[in-house]
Design a protein around this motif. Sequence first.
Motif, mmCIF file in Angstrom:
data_model
loop_
_atom_site.group_PDB
_atom_site.id
_atom_site.type_symbol
_atom_site.label_atom_id
_atom_site.label_comp_id
_atom_site.label_asym_id
_atom_site.label_seq_id
_atom_site.Cartn_x
_atom_site.Cartn_y
_atom_site.Cartn_z
ATOM 1 N N GLN A 284 0.813 -1.135 0.038
ATOM 2 C CA GLN A 284 -0.019 0.218 0.071
ATOM 3 C C GLN A 284 0.773 1.245 -0.012
ATOM 4 O OE1 GLN A 284 -3.112 0.188 2.737
ATOM 5 N NE2 GLN A 284 -4.367 -0.371 0.898
ATOM 6 N N MET A 288 1.209 4.089 -2.994
ATOM 7 C CA MET A 288 0.918 5.533 -2.580
ATOM 8 C C MET A 288 2.184 6.360 -3.096
ATOM 9 S SD MET A 288 -0.689 6.536 1.024
ATOM 10 C CE MET A 288 0.783 6.033 1.968
ATOM 11 N N LYS A 292 2.254 9.266 -6.017
ATOM 12 C CA LYS A 292 2.805 10.538 -5.812
ATOM 13 C C LYS A 292 3.956 10.972 -6.965
ATOM 14 C CE LYS A 292 3.501 11.336 -1.173
ATOM 15 N NZ LYS A 292 4.373 11.545 0.094
ATOM 16 N N ASP A 314 -9.601 8.254 -5.342
ATOM 17 C CA ASP A 314 -9.378 9.282 -4.389
ATOM 18 C C ASP A 314 -8.056 9.569 -4.222
ATOM 19 O OD1 ASP A 314 -12.343 9.402 -3.965
ATOM 20 O OD2 ASP A 314 -12.127 8.313 -2.047
ATOM 21 N N LEU A 315 -7.218 8.780 -4.085
ATOM 22 C CA LEU A 315 -5.711 8.858 -4.014
ATOM 23 C C LEU A 315 -5.172 9.942 -5.105
ATOM 24 C CD1 LEU A 315 -3.495 8.017 -1.773
ATOM 25 C CD2 LEU A 315 -2.758 6.222 -3.514
ATOM 26 N N THR A 317 -6.909 11.678 -7.193
ATOM 27 C CA THR A 317 -7.415 13.231 -6.946
ATOM 28 C C THR A 317 -6.702 14.079 -6.041
ATOM 29 O OG1 THR A 317 -9.283 12.283 -5.958
ATOM 30 C CG2 THR A 317 -9.514 12.869 -8.186
ATOM 31 N N TYR A 318 -6.236 13.495 -4.819
ATOM 32 C CA TYR A 318 -5.932 13.977 -3.690
ATOM 33 C C TYR A 318 -4.333 14.640 -4.155
ATOM 34 C CZ TYR A 318 -3.766 14.901 0.852
ATOM 35 O OH TYR A 318 -2.994 15.246 1.938
ATOM 36 N N TYR A 319 -3.739 13.658 -4.765
ATOM 37 C CA TYR A 319 -2.253 14.126 -5.122
ATOM 38 C C TYR A 319 -2.260 14.987 -6.434
ATOM 39 C CZ TYR A 319 -0.140 11.047 -1.737
ATOM 40 O OH TYR A 319 0.257 10.340 -0.484
ATOM 41 N N GLU A 321 -4.526 17.545 -6.671
ATOM 42 C CA GLU A 321 -4.900 18.635 -6.016
ATOM 43 C C GLU A 321 -3.708 19.402 -5.474
ATOM 44 O OE1 GLU A 321 -8.157 18.591 -3.524
ATOM 45 O OE2 GLU A 321 -8.356 20.818 -3.492
ATOM 46 N N LEU A 322 -2.774 18.415 -4.547
ATOM 47 C CA LEU A 322 -1.808 18.861 -3.988
ATOM 48 C C LEU A 322 -0.572 19.377 -5.032
ATOM 49 C CD1 LEU A 322 -0.959 16.214 -0.930
ATOM 50 C CD2 LEU A 322 -1.856 18.634 -1.084
#
Lengths: 724, 570
Positions: A284, A288, A292, A314-315, A317-319, A321-322
Amino acid sequence: MAAAGSVKAALQVAEVLETIVSCCVGPDGRQVLYTKPTGEVLLSRDGGRLLEALHLQHPIARMIVACVSSHLKKTGDGAKTFIIFLYHLLRGLHAVTDKEKDSLISENIQTHGRHWKNCCQWKFISQALLTFQTQILDYIMDQYLSRHFLSIFSLSAKERTLCRSSLELLLEAYFCGRVGRNNRKFISQLMCDYFFKCMSCKSGVEVFELVDDCFAELNVGVTGLPVSDSRVIAGLVLQRDFSVYCPADGDIRIVIVTETIQPLFSASGSEFILNSEAQFQTSQFWIMERTKAIMKHLLSQNVKLLLSTVKQPDLVTYYAELSGISVVECLSSEVVSLIQRIIGLSSFVLPQSSSQCEISNTALVKFCKPLILRSKRYVHLGLISPCPFIPHCIVLCGPVQGLVEQHENALHGAFKMLRQLFKDLNLNYLAQANDQNDTSGPLIYKNTREGNQLPEIGNGSIQRLYQDTVVKNKDELEKTQTYLKAYSNLIVSNVELEACILTPELTPTDTFQRNETPMCLSPEKNRVIDYYEPIIESNSTTNSTTENTRIEISYGSLQVTKIAGKGSMLPVRDKSVDMCTSQSYCSSSMPAGCVLPVGGNFEILLHYYLLNYAKKCQQSEQTIVSIIANALLGIPKILYKSKKGNSFPQIYLRALHALQSNQPVVSGQTGLESVTVKYQLLTSVLQCLAKILTIDLVINIKRQPVKVYDQDSEDELYNTENFC
Amino acid sequence: MSRLEAKKSSLCKSEPLTSERVRATLCVLKGIVTSCYGPSGRLKQLHNGLGGYVCTTSQSSALLGNLSVTHPILKILTTSIQNHVSCFSDCGLFTAILCCNLIENIQRIGLTPTTVIKLNKQILSLCTNYLKSQACGCRISVDFSSTQILLCLVRSILTSKPACMLTRKEVDHISALILKAFLLTIPENSEDHIILGKSIIVPLKGQRVIDSTVLPGILIEISEVQLMKILPIKKSSALRVALFHVSLSGDLSDTGEGTVVVSYGVSLEHAILDQLLNLGRQLVSDHVDLVLCQKVIHPSLKQFLSRHHVIAIDRVGVTLMEPLTKVTGTHPIGSLGSISPSSYGSVKNLCSAKFGSKHFFHLIPHETTICSLLLCNRSDTAWDELKLTCQTALHVLQLTIKEPWVLLGGGCTETHLAAYIRHKTHNEPESILKDNGCTQMELQLIAEAFCSALESLAGSLEHDGGEILTDMKYGHFWSIQADSLSVVNWPDLLSQCGCGLYSSQEELSWSFLRSTHHPFAPQTCLPHEAVGSASSLTVDCLTAKLSGLQVAVETANLILDLSYVIEDKN
């Protein structure tokens, strides 16, 4: 009655369809509201849609509808005219045969026998129609009608350019038949704007092709606003919202992905074996880190927008956005292919190793921002297009979905029409000239049939058959020769001709001579010679030998093609044919962009020339040609039905007068229409009619359709009945 | 097993508008919408025989949304109005009545559709040009330095929805609240590009309307038990917030299309819980005070967080995510691994609040454009109506910011416009006809039909049998009770026109609206001082009404143009 069943039934069907369709035709046409089984309410003036919405059950009606829709697939226009023209043709045919029946078939023949006899007659007519369509029509188009054609292009030095005013005229006339009265002008202006905004200086037909293929992606429908709020906006509007939006300016690059960026535990078809909890956690963690890393890598390439055909986890879209990368997910494959087509970008393939390879599949965009239309958010993308299409979108507004869809379909149809208009149309006439060196239509046609039959008939019967042919040919000779005179400008090398002709004379008796041409040197000599048609030389002295020769050549070449189909080639003959035809090749096609003024101009002109032509024809053919010529008038009659100043007879007489005195025909209406589309319509209708006429029986089977692989052996036809 | 069935033929009807059935159904629809119109409109009770609750309303959105119409023509009409309402929220009934009136009036004339549509379009553009022009006599420009016009606008909307069941005092209270909520959504330091915030309407049914209130920030409803568990935090500085949109429930996320083989004795749940607790440790060490999660938080993680004095609130829901992101300034977190510190946001304060029987967490922001409008009303159906009304009012205020004008309400715009059209078509028919091939006679007929459609629209504001009058100077709308006409000096009984701009003090002459009278030029160019003096005006949103007018005429044109209706019977 079984007798004229086919035509009578077809006439009844066509009459009903005509009454429905004729109220939507032309500038005074009205709207039709139709519901779908889902309860959707749609509006249309599009003939094709109406016919489909009717869900007709009558077999002939269904055949007509099928013909219309195959025509529409090709041209995108003319469904209503199709029906009207077909109806008038059928009416003409019906009237003529009714008369004949009274005079000819008054004796007591058994009804059944008469039916079959009629069917033969219909078949004959249907074949004559096809002949007309393939030969006479093209000839008339090329020889007479073409002098009235205008071109939509303003011809400058060598490039064809399209000027706005003529396009406006063309489109306005097109939309007259497609959208409601109050929006006609607006929609055609909108289309014009769109067209000129999308075209760069060097773009051509490919733009129409692109717009036609991807029109659904190039427009956005908005309901609840007045139609006048519709507009053209630069760039592409994607019918999705941003999953992540990070405002960015300057150098924006995009990538297209078709799979999830986050690596998953196991791909399909593989197995992932987990042996310990620690292993799970490390994997996992690896997933990630990898996500990234990819994001960081994209960012380093200045990628600011990720277009994805799938939903990203989700992972991701999160990265994203970051990293300040905007994301649009769940794009349809059509949209993606459109983008790829415009900017020539292929989708991004995830690097297999974690090495920082260069990403080549990125493209630059001008901007990317959210667009709000009626409280719904869209993605607005400013693509930089290297291809001749400059991306623009149409925002179509309307109070109801039905109206928006109507406008969308009309615009799409307009692009289809333009696409057709920008193509050169090869007339059959020229293609035929290639083979036969002349267009003495029906005559050749009959020979074709004979040619087909000959191989099956023994030598003994040939004689008799030929006798018949001679008689027939004799009848038509007169016509042919007048016809040929018109073509005396065609120069055929005399040497060749001399070699070809060894047939000196033919008396009007039933004897005939075989043609012994020197080219038949192939092993199949005998057979070929057998196929030769008798040549009739007319007594008229005015006919030069050249003309006769040409008949001969055309026969010969016909034979060659037939035989070639059977596998035996005659190279010598082919050559001579080629030589003969090469001269007439130049005036072969209708150039792209041919237009005529609207308001039944095309129909009246064609009517006039066909009637003129018919005067020179032989009896049976004259009937057919004049039926077609008169049926053509059905369309302008409807167009001028409710006009106050211009009634149809006035217009018609004025046009005839102008034609007779060689003056330009003036049209009462502004607007242009494409000749190509009209021509194609005419041929489609004639083909459809020919198809209808060849049917002698309609058998109604009241049973569920059986699938092909069904092995049910004891099939029975229940309730077989004649359809009359 | 699939069943093959032949498609049934469609039903095709020509000239649908001439059919008696269509006329009758159009008439019924017109009756329904007309009787709902205006402050004294009658309420409709809609209930479904198959269940569901009873809805009492007089609003077009609720009414048309619940009505099921079957005839395609009515479907076109109602969807057109519903689409308009979903764009502009307001003027749905106006559009519906005008459209029905137009269809009815024009059908009676019996001109060809071509002429009708051409002329209708001309008259429509005459109207829209007039309403947009400076000379317009029924338009007031909105002065944003005072709340007078805006308050009038909100109050007009509230009073025109009688199903909200508000008293005069309550109307004042709610309109003030709505305006306040709207003003809170406007960013303080505005640049050239204003992005409005959002007012979240929080339901509180069964309370007095007067208890409604507006709070800046976000209210999150929680149960009382949850509230007890959370210890009050005393902290002077701002609170650090982490907002998750990934589930923290400990489920195994998507593992791909292949198979995952887990050896015996390996517990993935345990592994994930470990991961979650690690995450919790990181949150604690990052000094996060408040954890919000769109989905579910694992109880163990919750317990762990509360042990470390971190407040955890889960199941926030997707609708609150965007406002929460705005209020707290966070990036919603989508990872269970390491969290970048830039993802955290903050709120100024957090407190618990109790309104009625409900408990809320109130996130107080530093400075944002998000506010919560706690809306109370006595019954469910009245609350629903009030909520719709509030949404309409907020939307109309937004539209008014874009186009800062309002139209006079209370029927005055309609009568004034009718007078203007009559005057124009009488005096300058050439300029309207231009060269479209129609005669003056045809224009007069259509203009009369158009004007009487507008006037009978204004007339449908009166439901109590009163008489409608119009003055011959401004062309405004005046109503009087039927029995008072017998009084000798009845003009003295008229106090104010429909919008409240003019009183009967002036020397005015009146005429009955439905009677024929000579066309006159209504006074254009509204003087500015006239507006200032009037304390309470009835006004309507210009954008919504203008679009409603256009949609009504376009839809009527569309329906009048129909020559066939084809119904698919499959």
